[in-house]
Design a protein around this motif. Structure first.
Motif, PDB file in Angstrom:
ATOM      1  N   ASP A  19      43.820  26.105  74.852  1.00 18.71           N
ATOM      2  CA  ASP A  19      44.717  25.145  74.125  1.00 18.71           C
ATOM      3  C   ASP A  19      43.989  23.957  73.608  1.00 18.71           C
ATOM      4  O   ASP A  19      43.242  23.096  74.249  1.00 18.71           O
ATOM      5  CB  ASP A  19      45.910  24.610  74.856  1.00 18.71           C
ATOM      6  CG  ASP A  19      45.679  23.814  76.139  1.00 18.71           C
ATOM      7  OD1 ASP A  19      46.330  22.783  76.138  1.00 18.71           O
ATOM      8  OD2 ASP A  19      44.677  24.145  77.017  1.00 18.71           O
ATOM      9  N   LEU A  20      44.177  23.952  72.342  1.00 17.43           N
ATOM     10  CA  LEU A  20      43.214  22.900  71.586  1.00 17.43           C
ATOM     11  C   LEU A  20      44.177  21.374  71.230  1.00 17.43           C
ATOM     12  O   LEU A  20      45.378  21.511  70.918  1.00 17.43           O
ATOM     13  CB  LEU A  20      42.654  23.136  70.316  1.00 17.43           C
ATOM     14  CG  LEU A  20      41.823  24.484  70.442  1.00 17.43           C
ATOM     15  CD1 LEU A  20      41.048  24.923  69.053  1.00 17.43           C
ATOM     16  CD2 LEU A  20      40.575  24.235  71.344  1.00 17.43           C
ATOM     17  N   HIS A  21      43.515  20.422  71.660  1.00 15.39           N
ATOM     18  CA  HIS A  21      44.208  18.993  71.560  1.00 15.39           C
ATOM     19  C   HIS A  21      44.162  18.372  70.260  1.00 15.39           C
ATOM     20  O   HIS A  21      42.921  18.294  69.675  1.00 15.39           O
ATOM     21  CB  HIS A  21      43.843  18.202  72.752  1.00 15.39           C
ATOM     22  CG  HIS A  21      44.257  18.877  74.041  1.00 15.39           C
ATOM     23  ND1 HIS A  21      43.766  18.378  75.276  1.00 15.39           N
ATOM     24  CD2 HIS A  21      44.599  20.147  74.514  1.00 15.39           C
ATOM     25  CE1 HIS A  21      44.034  19.174  76.198  1.00 15.39           C
ATOM     26  NE2 HIS A  21      44.744  20.305  75.620  1.00 15.39           N
ATOM     27  N   TYR A  22      44.931  17.637  69.986  1.00 13.10           N
ATOM     28  CA  TYR A  22      44.822  16.984  68.583  1.00 13.10           C
ATOM     29  C   TYR A  22      43.863  15.842  68.641  1.00 13.10           C
ATOM     30  O   TYR A  22      43.195  15.737  67.412  1.00 13.10           O
ATOM     31  CB  TYR A  22      46.460  16.213  68.241  1.00 13.10           C
ATOM     32  CG  TYR A  22      46.512  15.573  67.143  1.00 13.10           C
ATOM     33  CD1 TYR A  22      46.802  15.903  65.966  1.00 13.10           C
ATOM     34  CD2 TYR A  22      46.266  14.064  67.000  1.00 13.10           C
ATOM     35  CE1 TYR A  22      46.937  15.405  64.807  1.00 13.10           C
ATOM     36  CE2 TYR A  22      46.300  13.237  66.009  1.00 13.10           C
ATOM     37  CZ  TYR A  22      46.670  13.921  64.888  1.00 13.10           C
ATOM     38  OH  TYR A  22      46.831  13.173  63.670  1.00 13.10           O
ATOM     39  N   GLU A  23      43.569  15.203  69.632  1.00 11.83           N
ATOM     40  CA  GLU A  23      42.686  13.972  69.526  1.00 11.83           C
ATOM     41  C   GLU A  23      41.284  14.460  69.831  1.00 11.83           C
ATOM     42  O   GLU A  23      40.143  13.923  69.891  1.00 11.83           O
ATOM     43  CB  GLU A  23      43.028  13.015  70.466  1.00 11.83           C
ATOM     44  CG  GLU A  23      42.930  13.256  71.998  1.00 11.83           C
ATOM     45  CD  GLU A  23      43.894  14.359  72.530  1.00 11.83           C
ATOM     46  OE1 GLU A  23      43.966  14.683  73.668  1.00 11.83           O
ATOM     47  OE2 GLU A  23      45.010  14.758  71.615  1.00 11.83           O
ATOM     48  N   SER A  24      41.080  15.886  69.986  1.00 20.12           N
ATOM     49  CA  SER A  24      39.657  16.183  70.416  1.00 20.12           C
ATOM     50  C   SER A  24      39.272  17.510  69.649  1.00 20.12           C
ATOM     51  O   SER A  24      38.593  17.568  68.756  1.00 20.12           O
ATOM     52  CB  SER A  24      39.627  16.461  71.930  1.00 20.12           C
ATOM     53  OG  SER A  24      40.764  17.133  72.502  1.00 20.12           O
ATOM     54  N   GLY A  25      39.735  18.815  70.283  1.00 23.72           N
ATOM     55  CA  GLY A  25      39.408  20.109  69.976  1.00 23.72           C
ATOM     56  C   GLY A  25      39.905  20.285  68.250  1.00 23.72           C
ATOM     57  O   GLY A  25      39.074  20.698  67.444  1.00 23.72           O
TER      58      GLY A  25
END
Length: 382
Positions: free
Chosen positions: A51-57
């Motif tokens: 799961d990719l995060h808005y502020e990083s991945g």
């Protein structure tokens, strides 16, 4: 990109972090090669969904110009989370995170498709396959890289993206990880709808977190119809070596599960009875939160090589991709007078960020394997 002018960059490790960095550097016309030990892009099965995060991945993918490719490959609805106890009773559900504000959007993508879209964004022949790193040697003003098959390569700057058991990290710092008190056992079931129909039905193409008795069972669906699962329980550091279990023997691992997870519902037996390949024990480690080292002008690291931590905060791939973005931005930022200053700036902010996430990860690891696991996850997810 003046500080990289006429410099050859070698990235060791072709995971999401290494490939993201290669993409960022190539967007700035840098000369970069990725050396990956796998024989090819399809050499081995890829692990669980990410799961990719808005502020990083996702931020890294946006800056890399790859959001359209991502949206064509991610799995809508796969971030559905169902939390259960050992009796397979649902204690909470988290089905609709996608419908909130964009910063709460944590879409799932399988590791294979993520790596594929990153590979397709690179110049032809950027990745040198079957390059199992063995050693680094100083040569002239750069590095000589030697690989297991006897081949060599030269580079002016080397970046370690070679994961938890990084062979390059010791060239940067002698600091070693400490054991986090837990061992996971990983397994996979192919064709889960027919091989493990009851668990497949509970999953609904999302994720299950099962917690009881200071133990966890995490199950994740994949887009190819398979599922992967991970047990988690407290063990001695060398339990997997000393326990006498042959992890390639399904019957032995199943017997261990029945003994160790006594009283857990029969539905979970499906996983062990129908596992498709050998199991993988994974003792979990974490880098010291206060680690530091003296920066070098031509050698650095990202992802697990730099800041290994347990996976229970869900930050591993996100941290690696954000590292790649920030390192790429530092190395291509003309305001830095030289590569030493650029790398030192990157490493300073990376260590601070990693220490914060490692603290969260250790807290989660402890809490999820405690009597208060379900109240903890209720508070975390809500």
């Amino acid at each position: 990109m003046s500080i990289l002018k006429n410099k050859k960059i070698a990235i060791v490790g072709g995971g999401p972090g290494g490939l993201t960095l290669a993409r960022i550097l190539q967007m700035n016309n840098a000369d970069v090669k990725v050396y990956e030990r796998d024989a090819g892009k399809d050499a081995r099965a890829q692990g669980a969904t990410l799961d990719l995060h808005y502020e990083s991945g996702l931020k890294a993918l946006r800056e890399a110009g790859l959001m359209e490719a991502f949206k064509a490959n991610y799995r809508p609805g796969a971030d559905r989370l169902r939390v259960m106890d050992k009796h397979a009773s649902v204690v909470m559900e988290d089905a609709d995170r996608e419908k909130g504000a964009e910063e709460y959007f944590r879409p799932e993508i399988d590791r294979g498709p993520l790596k594929q879209l990153l590979l397709e964004s690179l110049h032809p022949d950027t990745v040198v396959w079957n390059s199992h790193f063995v050693s680094l040697t100083r040569k002239d003003n750069g590095w000589l890289l030697t690989f297991r098959d006897g081949t060599t390569a030269t580079a002016d700057i080397v970046i370690a993206a070679d994961g938890a058991n990084s062979k390059i990290r010791p060239y940067i710092t002698p600091i070693k990880p400490f054991y986090a008190g837990l061992t996971m056992v990983e397994g996979a079931v192919y064709n889960a709808a027919t091989a493990s129909p009851n668990v497949h039905g509970l999953l609904e193409n999302g994720k299950l977190f099962v917690m009881s008795d200071n133990k966890t069972l995490i199950i994740s669906s994949k887009g190819d119809g398979s599922l992967v699962f991970y047990t988690g329980c407290k063990t001695d550091e060398y339990w997997s070596r000393d326990c006498g279990i042959d992890f390639s023997d399904k019957a032995q691992v199943f017997a261990w599960f029945k003994t160790t997870f006594t009283g857990w519902a029969p539905v979970w037996d499906e996983l062990f009875e129908n596992a498709s390949s050998h199991f993988i024990p994974r003792p979990l480690y974490c880098m010291p939160l206060d680690q530091t080292w003296e920066s070098l002008a031509d050698l650095t690291m990202l992802g697990d090589a730099a800041h290994l931590m347990p996976p229970y905060a869900g930050e591993g791939v996100n941290m690696a991709m954000l590292d790649a973005l920030e390192l790429g931005q530092c190395l291509t930022n003309d305001t830095f007078p030289d590569t030493l200053t650029a790398i030192a700036s990157y490493e300073q902010q990376m260590r601070l960020r990693a220490a914060e996430m490692a603290a969260i990860s250790l807290e989660s690891t402890d809490a999820l394997h405690s009597p208060d696991a379900i109240p903890f996850i209720r508070q975390t997810v809500s």
